[in-house]
Structure formats: structure tokens, C-alpha cells
Design a protein around this motif. Structure first.
Motif, PDB file in Angstrom:
ATOM      1  N   THR A 121      -3.029  32.286  24.041  1.00  0.00           N
ATOM      2  CA  THR A 121      -3.222  33.683  24.432  1.00  0.00           C
ATOM      3  C   THR A 121      -1.889  34.392  24.598  1.00  0.00           C
ATOM      4  N   PHE A 122      -0.941  33.701  25.281  1.00  0.00           N
ATOM      5  CA  PHE A 122       0.336  34.374  25.528  1.00  0.00           C
ATOM      6  C   PHE A 122       1.164  34.501  24.263  1.00  0.00           C
ATOM      7  N   ARG A 123       0.863  33.678  23.283  1.00  0.00           N
ATOM      8  CA  ARG A 123       1.542  33.849  21.996  1.00  0.00           C
ATOM      9  C   ARG A 123       0.817  34.892  21.143  1.00  0.00           C
ATOM     10  N   GLY A 124      -0.299  35.415  21.693  1.00  0.00           N
ATOM     11  CA  GLY A 124      -1.038  36.441  20.962  1.00  0.00           C
ATOM     12  C   GLY A 124      -2.057  35.850  20.008  1.00  0.00           C
ATOM     13  N   GLU A 125      -2.256  34.526  20.069  1.00  0.00           N
ATOM     14  CA  GLU A 125      -3.246  33.877  19.213  1.00  0.00           C
ATOM     15  C   GLU A 125      -4.577  33.866  19.939  1.00  0.00           C
ATOM     16  N   LEU A 126      -5.596  34.413  19.327  1.00  0.00           N
ATOM     17  CA  LEU A 126      -6.890  34.425  20.005  1.00  0.00           C
ATOM     18  C   LEU A 126      -7.788  33.283  19.534  1.00  0.00           C
ATOM     19  N   GLY A 127      -7.280  32.391  18.691  1.00  0.00           N
ATOM     20  CA  GLY A 127      -8.092  31.260  18.232  1.00  0.00           C
ATOM     21  C   GLY A 127      -8.864  31.601  16.975  1.00  0.00           C
ATOM     22  N   VAL A 128      -9.717  30.662  16.566  1.00  0.00           N
ATOM     23  CA  VAL A 128     -10.478  30.890  15.343  1.00  0.00           C
ATOM     24  C   VAL A 128     -11.968  30.872  15.633  1.00  0.00           C
ATOM     25  N   ASP A 129     -12.713  31.569  14.795  1.00  0.00           N
ATOM     26  CA  ASP A 129     -14.170  31.605  14.865  1.00  0.00           C
ATOM     27  C   ASP A 129     -14.706  30.193  14.655  1.00  0.00           C
ATOM     28  N   LEU A 130     -15.578  29.743  15.554  1.00  0.00           N
ATOM     29  CA  LEU A 130     -16.086  28.379  15.451  1.00  0.00           C
ATOM     30  C   LEU A 130     -16.893  28.186  14.176  1.00  0.00           C
ATOM     31  N   ARG A 131     -17.467  29.247  13.663  1.00  0.00           N
ATOM     32  CA  ARG A 131     -18.327  29.069  12.496  1.00  0.00           C
ATOM     33  C   ARG A 131     -17.550  29.182  11.191  1.00  0.00           C
ATOM     34  N   SER A 132     -16.799  30.261  11.033  1.00  0.00           N
ATOM     35  CA  SER A 132     -16.159  30.483   9.739  1.00  0.00           C
ATOM     36  C   SER A 132     -14.716  29.996   9.713  1.00  0.00           C
ATOM     37  N   GLY A 133     -14.135  29.797  10.876  1.00  0.00           N
ATOM     38  CA  GLY A 133     -12.744  29.374  10.914  1.00  0.00           C
ATOM     39  C   GLY A 133     -11.774  30.531  10.738  1.00  0.00           C
ATOM     40  N   ALA A 134     -12.290  31.747  10.606  1.00  0.00           N
ATOM     41  CA  ALA A 134     -11.410  32.908  10.459  1.00  0.00           C
ATOM     42  C   ALA A 134     -10.756  33.226  11.802  1.00  0.00           C
ATOM     43  N   PRO A 135      -9.542  33.779  11.780  1.00  0.00           N
ATOM     44  CA  PRO A 135      -8.886  34.125  13.049  1.00  0.00           C
ATOM     45  C   PRO A 135      -9.709  35.187  13.803  1.00  0.00           C
ATOM     46  N   VAL A 136      -9.858  34.982  15.113  1.00  0.00           N
ATOM     47  CA  VAL A 136     -10.653  35.901  15.924  1.00  0.00           C
ATOM     48  C   VAL A 136     -10.060  37.306  15.898  1.00  0.00           C
ATOM     49  N   SER A 137      -8.711  37.370  15.941  1.00  0.00           N
ATOM     50  CA  SER A 137      -8.081  38.695  15.976  1.00  0.00           C
ATOM     51  C   SER A 137      -8.465  39.501  14.736  1.00  0.00           C
ATOM     52  N   GLN A 138      -8.576  38.808  13.613  1.00  0.00           N
ATOM     53  CA  GLN A 138      -8.942  39.514  12.378  1.00  0.00           C
ATOM     54  C   GLN A 138     -10.390  40.001  12.450  1.00  0.00           C
ATOM     55  N   LEU A 139     -11.280  39.127  12.983  1.00  0.00           N
ATOM     56  CA  LEU A 139     -12.694  39.502  13.112  1.00  0.00           C
ATOM     57  C   LEU A 139     -12.854  40.731  14.001  1.00  0.00           C
ATOM     58  N   ILE A 140     -12.137  40.691  15.122  1.00  0.00           N
ATOM     59  CA  ILE A 140     -12.241  41.823  16.054  1.00  0.00           C
ATOM     60  C   ILE A 140     -11.676  43.083  15.416  1.00  0.00           C
ATOM     61  N   ALA A 141     -10.536  42.936  14.751  1.00  0.00           N
ATOM     62  CA  ALA A 141      -9.892  44.106  14.143  1.00  0.00           C
ATOM     63  C   ALA A 141     -10.835  44.785  13.156  1.00  0.00           C
ATOM     64  N   GLU A 142     -11.588  43.974  12.398  1.00  0.00           N
ATOM     65  CA  GLU A 142     -12.523  44.552  11.428  1.00  0.00           C
ATOM     66  C   GLU A 142     -13.590  45.400  12.122  1.00  0.00           C
ATOM     67  N   ARG A 143     -13.978  44.942  13.335  1.00  0.00           N
ATOM     68  CA  ARG A 143     -15.072  45.630  14.021  1.00  0.00           C
ATOM     69  C   ARG A 143     -14.601  46.784  14.903  1.00  0.00           C
ATOM     70  N   LEU A 144     -13.275  46.844  15.075  1.00  0.00           N
ATOM     71  CA  LEU A 144     -12.746  47.797  16.053  1.00  0.00           C
ATOM     72  C   LEU A 144     -13.009  49.254  15.646  1.00  0.00           C
ATOM     73  N   TRP A 145     -12.765  49.557  14.382  1.00  0.00           N
ATOM     74  CA  TRP A 145     -12.866  50.939  13.943  1.00  0.00           C
ATOM     75  C   TRP A 145     -14.280  51.497  14.133  1.00  0.00           C
ATOM     76  N   PRO A 146     -15.325  50.802  13.660  1.00  0.00           N
ATOM     77  CA  PRO A 146     -16.670  51.350  13.894  1.00  0.00           C
ATOM     78  C   PRO A 146     -16.970  51.566  15.375  1.00  0.00           C
ATOM     79  N   THR A 147     -16.478  50.640  16.214  1.00  0.00           N
ATOM     80  CA  THR A 147     -16.733  50.787  17.644  1.00  0.00           C
ATOM     81  C   THR A 147     -16.009  51.997  18.221  1.00  0.00           C
ATOM     82  N   ILE A 148     -14.738  52.155  17.813  1.00  0.00           N
ATOM     83  CA  ILE A 148     -13.992  53.320  18.322  1.00  0.00           C
ATOM     84  C   ILE A 148     -14.705  54.598  17.898  1.00  0.00           C
ATOM     85  N   LEU A 149     -15.156  54.613  16.660  1.00  0.00           N
ATOM     86  CA  LEU A 149     -15.859  55.777  16.142  1.00  0.00           C
ATOM     87  C   LEU A 149     -17.098  56.066  16.984  1.00  0.00           C
TER      88      LEU A 149
END
Lengths: 322, 354
Positions: free
Chosen positions: A75-103
Motif C-alpha cells: 500500500t505504501f509503495r502505491g501497489e494495490l495488489g492484483v484482482d484475484l480472478r483476472s490477475g489484473a492490477p487493482v489500480s488499473q481496474l479502479i482507474a477504468e471505473r473511475l470516470w463513469p463514477t465521477i460522471l
């Protein structure tokens, strides 16, 4: 002067809260019943060895204290870990969803704050009048409605019966670009945004109304009137600025929650935001995603609270030395 | 203004006072609250007549105390005089002319001081802004002798006893003591050079130690600036200290009015007498204090409004004098505004002492 100490104290408070939240985040999801591997294994035909390997890959075989240390370090290195299912980085998953939510949540929050405060101010100023009674009861009705249910009613009405707006999703499957794309997204945005706005307005209207009613009874308002300050200026210069102070906390609090998304409404409208990501992650006990979303949401709430505190210091002379 | 005020002051001394504010037949009512449903069904709340026929003159340069229990209508009277409440009936005249269109100019001449100085000051404004506000509303950018806004604010602050004034400009109300806050309120009133100050319980929220100072300040303003002061108070002891004349209110009416020493030393109304009995300075306390419920302005009793609590009625004295029937059933006319000692009581009409 005291204002510097005030600032330092508030920042230290925020940091302490943040540390607590980070640690708490870790345990919160692990005390939930069930474990992620069983849930994952249910949907994929995996051998015992595969499961064991996956567990080891994800570090879930290590004792909890060690997992905590790894988590804290990441966490302190800014790593949020990986998705247990797809193995994709969590930060990337969240970033993809951020814009629709902000909207969605951002616009609804701004709209409901705007309308809510206006309704509260106008109502309180003409307390007991037709506008006050109607707006108060209408906003109370919407406020107390379960928002998911309200969303479904609006879907049935505007998407089903009238067919004016799409019932869900962020955009049409067709590949639209430029202006057509923007119109398409706005079209999809309308119903969920309306639902959230209607649901939120009541809270702001009621808080603003009662706060203004309280200030209205103060002697400095009567004094201003007795001095000949015109009604409009009494409201604008004396009453509202003072009544806004308690409302400000609520407003900043709400903005802090924007990035957390709207779990229910995003699910009802299949809106690809952070809220729906959370909803899906809860279903499969996807710890890293949940931790990531909660961390993000906590950080924004804490930061906005800090901003509110600092702003308060500027707006309310009584707090500066406090 | 001062050229006019000087002969009037002399007239006061020779016994012919000039009224600056005249209240005639004032009636102010409030509608009780009803629930939303009842309201939709057209039900109305009980009507309370907080002020029910008041005639009153405030003379130039005098201190008039309007006294009575809470709920007697004294604050409502003061607020109606300030033009903050619309009367149902009656008239308020300033320098002989009725309020109405002239309200804006009137607001310059008549200033109000409230009980709680903390609540009377906008917590987000500096002392300078608070005191200067009156000037800004009335678009006064220069004093009569060419003073700047700052000079006017400074003068008002020092007149109110806040010296040196510059030291207070940038402070906020919460940085001052209660007494200083009340001085700021008074400075805010003084900056407009008012003719009249209406003070609603001006010292009852202050520490005993600063009460005297604030009262002395009000007296000084009357002496030096010839400001007429209407003091609303529940405390006859205070009226005793500051007032030239005293009007005692009960249930929306004035029941006794006259020069302070007469009303307070030789009260003629049993109610005034009862109020004085609880004032230590007047040598009271050992006599029976007022009994019965405090009055309810939605249910005004028949006859004399005070009869349900009147000791003369309760003791049978009114019956022995043959006036009890009148006390219970025949309403008394409101007292007219005059300089003399007047009292609304059947007992007093017989020349009896209360």
C-alpha cells in the motif's frame, strides 16, 4: 497566531485517521464469512493442485500477520495488489471505473447540493408557506425512498413505458465517436443521475432549512432588520453565510464519497462504475479490489474533511483560535 | 436636529414634554401554530392578543421603563414600535407623523439594543463592519461635519466606551467580553446618531459586575446626546435605577404608568404592588408574592384582566368595598397616554391603596 497550530493539528488528525483506516481495511474484509478461493473454485473447474498454486501465488497461504505486513508494504509503495480472478492490477481496474463514477455520482452530488440548498434557503425564508410545505414533503418522500426502488420505478416509467431513455449501461454497443458519443453517454446518464439527485436533494434541503431557521431566529438578524437592511440583504449577507457553515461539513463529506461510487444505483442501471465494481467484488470476496476501493474512498473522504476543516478556519472566525 | 431639540429639552424641564414617539391604540396579535393536517383542513390556531390596546408616549430625552412579567406584551410592544411587527390596529407616530412610508428614515432615528449581545452580533463580521453597517445601509459616506466613515465608527466606539477604538476594528465578537459586546451593539446604534434607543432587557444577560457600567453608559447617552430611551425590563429594580417614568404592563395592557418615584414608591395598582414586593430595594419580600398562574394571552379574563390573581379580590376586600362584581365582569378602558400617574383599577378609582 493560533491558526497555524490549528492547521497542523488538523493535518496530523487526518494522517492518524488514514493509518487506522489502512490497517482496519485489511481485517474488515477478512472477517467476512467464506473465503475467496472456494468461491473462485466454484465457477472454474480447478484441481486441488491448481487451487493450492493459486493460493500460494496470491499469498493467501501465509499467516495473517505476514499478509498484513505485505499489504501495508504494498500500500505504501502505491501497489494495490492484483484482482484475484483476472490477475489484473487493482489500480488499473479502479482507474477504468473511475470516470463513469465521477460522471454519475459527481454530477448528481453537484446537482442535488445546488437544488437542495436553494430549496432549503427558500423554504426556510418563507417558513410554512406553500413552497416550503410542498418542497419539504416532496424532498422527504424522495429522501426516504429506497434509491434502488426509485431507480427501478424510473426505469419502468421512462425506459419501459415511454421509451425515452435507455434502461442501463454506459453507452450503446454501436461504436460512436465525437459529439454523437457524448450525446449517447448523456442519454444513458440521465436516468441514474436523476435517481441519485432526487434521492440526495432531501438531505441537503432539510439540513440547510433547519440551519437557516436557527440562524433566522438570532438577534443579529432582527438587529439588521431594525437597522433597515432590506430583506434580500438580510438573507444574503447575514443569514445564509452563517447558516452555510454547518451545511458545509455535509457538502464536503458528500464530495468525499463521490469516488466510492453508488453501489446500488450503479448495479440497478448496470453502470460500469466503482460502485458496481465493489458490488461484484463483494460477491466473490475479492479482497484486493475491496481493499483498493475502500482505501480510495477513505482517502478522499479524509482529504475532503481536512479541506472542510481548513476552509472552516477561514470562514468561521470563532474556530481559528479554537 | 440639535437646534430643534434644545428648546424641547427646556420644555421638559418646565413640565411640558414633547413626545417623540406616540403609540395609540396599539394591538398586535399572533396566530397559534396548528399541525400541517389541521392547517390543510382550514383550522386556525388560537389567536393571542399579545398587545391589546396600548397608548404610550415617549418624551424627548427621557428614559421610560416598560415593565412586566414575561408574556405581558412588553417586548411585542417594543418590536411593534421598532416597526418589526405589523400591528393589527392602532398607530405609531414619530415626531407627530405616522410610520409607514417613512419607515426607512425612521430606522435611522430609532435603534434597538437586545438582551443577548452575543446573539445580536453577526459572528462572522468584524467589529468595524458591524458598527459601520448602519452607515452603509443608509448610504452615509460622510458625517454632518465631513467626517469619514472611519471617523464616525471611531466616534461611536469611543462614545460606547470602547477606547482606543482602532484596537477593536479588526476583532471579532467572540474575542470580546460580554460587556464589551453590548458596548459594540450600542456603538452600532450610536453611529447613526439616533434620537431614540429601544433597549430590550439590555443588561439581564450580563454579569452583575458589568450591568452597572452598561446602565451608566445608557444614562450618559441620555445626558450627553439627549437620546430618548425605552427600556423594556422585567425588573422593577432596574426601572428604579434608570427610569424617569415607568409603565407597568399586564396581559397586553398598561395597568399603571407615571413618574418612576411615584409608581414605585406609591404604587396604586395591586399588580405593581405585587411586583414591587419581590424587589429587595423597595423593601419587599415579606408580603405575599403573586399567586396564580401566569396569564395566557389566548384567554383574556373578563372584567379586570388581573382579577383572577388580584389579592384584593382573593382576600374579599373587593367584595367588602362592593366592587367585586365590576372587577369580575366590567372591562376597564385602556389608559390614555399622559404624563400623570394613571392606573387602571376599580380599587384605585375608590381612592383605596392596593
Amino acid at each position: 497566531m493560533g491558526s497555524q497550530r490549528y492547521l497542523v493539528r488538523k493535518v496530523l488528525h487526518a494522517i492518524a485517521t488514514l493509518l487506522f483506516v489502512v490497517a482496519f481495511n485489511f481485517y474488515l474484509f477478512r472477517i467476512m464469512p467464506g473465503d475467496p478461493i472456494t468461491i473462485l473454485a466454484r465457477s472454474q473447474h480447478l484441481s486441488r493442485a491448481d487451487i493450492a498454486e493459486q493460493i500460494a501465488n496470491l499469498g493467501l497461504d501465509k499467516p495473517l500477520p505476514q499478509q498484513l505486513l505485505i499489504y501495508l508494504g504494498d500500500t505504501f509503495r502505491g501497489e494495490l495488489g492484483v484482482d484475484l480472478r483476472s490477475g489484473a492490477p487493482v489500480s488499473q481496474l479502479i482507474a477504468e471505473r473511475l470516470w463513469p463514477t465521477i460522471l454519475l455520482v459527481g454530477i448528481s452530488t453537484v446537482l442535488s447540493i445546488g437544488f437542495g440548498l436553494l430549496i432549503g434557503i427558500k423554504g426556510a425564508w418563507q417558513r410554512g408557506g406553500l413552497f416550503d410545505t410542498t418542497s419539504l414533503y416532496t424532498s422527504l418522500v424522495f429522501y426516504s425512498m429506497p434509491e434502488g426502488w426509485l431507480g427501478m420505478i424510473l426505469i419502468v416509467l421512462f425506459a419501459g413505458l415511454l421509451g425515452w431513455f435507455p434502461a442501463g449501461q454506459y453507452e450503446s454497443p454501436a461504436d460512436l465517436t465525437g459529439f454523437a458519443h457524448i450525446v449517447d453517454v448523456l442519454n444513458h446518464l440521465f436516468l441514474p443521475c436523476l435517481t441519485l439527485t432526487l434521492g440526495y436533494i432531501g438531505e441537503y434541503a432539510i439540513v440547510m432549512r433547519s440551519s437557516l431557521l436557527e440562524v433566522r431566529g438570532e438577534d443579529f438578524i432582527t438587529t439588521a432588520r431594525a437597522k433597515g437592511v432590506p430583506d434580500r440583504d438580510v438573507r444574503r449577507r447575514h443569514a445564509v453565510p452563517n447558516a452555510l457553515l454547518p451545511t458545509l461539513t455535509l457538502v464536503f463529506y458528500s464530495f468525499g464519497f463521490v469516488l466510492g461510487g453508488a453501489v446500488v444505483i450503479e448495479s440497478v442501471f448496470s453502470w460500469p462504475g466503482v460502485g458496481r465494481l465493489t458490488y461484484e467484488a463483494i460477491g466473490e470476496l475479492n479482497y484486493p479490489i475491496l481493499q483498493g476501493v475502500f482505501l480510495l474512498s477513505s482517502v478522499t473522504v479524509i482529504l475532503f474533511n481536512l479541506a472542510a476543516d481548513i476552509l472552516y478556519g477561514y470562514l468561521d472566525p470563532r474556530i481559528r483560535e479554537g | 436636529m440639535s437646534a430643534e431639540a434644545v428648546p424641547a429639552r427646556d420644555a421638559t424641564a418646565s413640565g411640558e414634554a414633547r413626545a417623540i414617539i406616540e403609540v395609540r391604540g396599539l394591538e398586535v396579535g399572533f396566530e397559534g401554530r396548528v399541525g400541517v393536517l389541521a392547517g390543510l383542513l382550514g383550522r386556525r390556531g388560537a389567536r393571542a392578543r399579545a398587545v391589546d390596546g396600548v397608548d404610550l408616549d415617549l418624551y424627548e430625552g427621557e428614559v421610560l421603563a416598560l415593565a412586566g412579567e414575561s408574556g405581558c406584551g412588553k417586548t411585542t410592544t417594543a418590536r411593534a414600535i421598532m416597526g418589526l411587527l405589523r400591528p393589527q390596529a392602532g398607530e405609531i407616530r414619530f415626531e407627530g407623523r405616522p410610520l409607514g412610508r417613512r419607515l426607512r428614515a425612521y430606522r435611522r432615528e430609532v435603534q434597538m439594543v437586545f438582551q443577548d449581545p452575543t446573539g445580536s452580533l453577526n459572528p462572522r463580521k468584524t467589529i468595524y463592519e458591524i458598527v459601520a453597517e448602519g452607515l452603509r445601509i443608509h448610504r452615509i459616506s460622510q458625517g454632518p461635519n465631513g467626517e469619514t466613515e472611519e471617523e464616525l465608527v471611531a466616534r461611536a466606539l469611543s462614545r460606547a466606551g470602547l477606547r482606543p477604538p482602532e484596537r477593536f476594528y479588526l476583532l471579532y465578537p467572540h474575542e470580546l467580553s460580554g460587556g464589551q459586546r453590548q458596548r459594540v451593539v450600542i456603538a452600532g446604534a450610536l453611529v447613526l446618531d439616533p434620537r431614540v434607543i429601544v433597549a430590550d432587557e439590555p443588561v439581564s444577560n450580563l454579569d452583575a459586575s458589568v450591568r452597572g457600567e452598561i446602565l451608566a453608559l445608557l444614562m450618559k447617552l441620555r445626558e450627553e446626546l439627549r437620546i430618548s430611551i425605552l427600556v423594556v425590563t422585567h425588573d422593577l429594580g432596574l426601572a428604579w435605577t434608570v427610569a424617569d417614568r415607568v409603565a407597568v404592563m399586564y396581559l397586553g395592557r398598561i395597568v399603571e404608568i407615571g413618574p418612576a418615584e411615584e409608581v414605585l414608591q406609591r404604587p396604586r395598582h395591586p399588580y405593581t404592588r405585587a411586583l414591587l414586593d419581590v424587589v429587595p430595594e423597595a423593601g419587599g419580600i415579606d408580603r405575599p408574592i403573586l399567586s396564580g398562574e401566569p396569564p395566557d394571552p389566548t384567554r383574556v379574563p373578563n372584567g379586570c384582566r388581573f382579577h383572577p390573581r388580584c389579592p384584593a379580590v382573593a382576600s374579599g376586600r373587593a367584595a367588602r368595598l362592593g366592587i367585586e362584581e365590576r372587577c369580575r365582569t366590567v372591562p376597564l378602558a385602556p389608559l390614555p397616554a399622559a404624563q400623570d400617574h394613571l392606573v387602571a383599577c376599580y380599587l384605585a378609582e375608590l381612592g383605596e391603596r392596593p
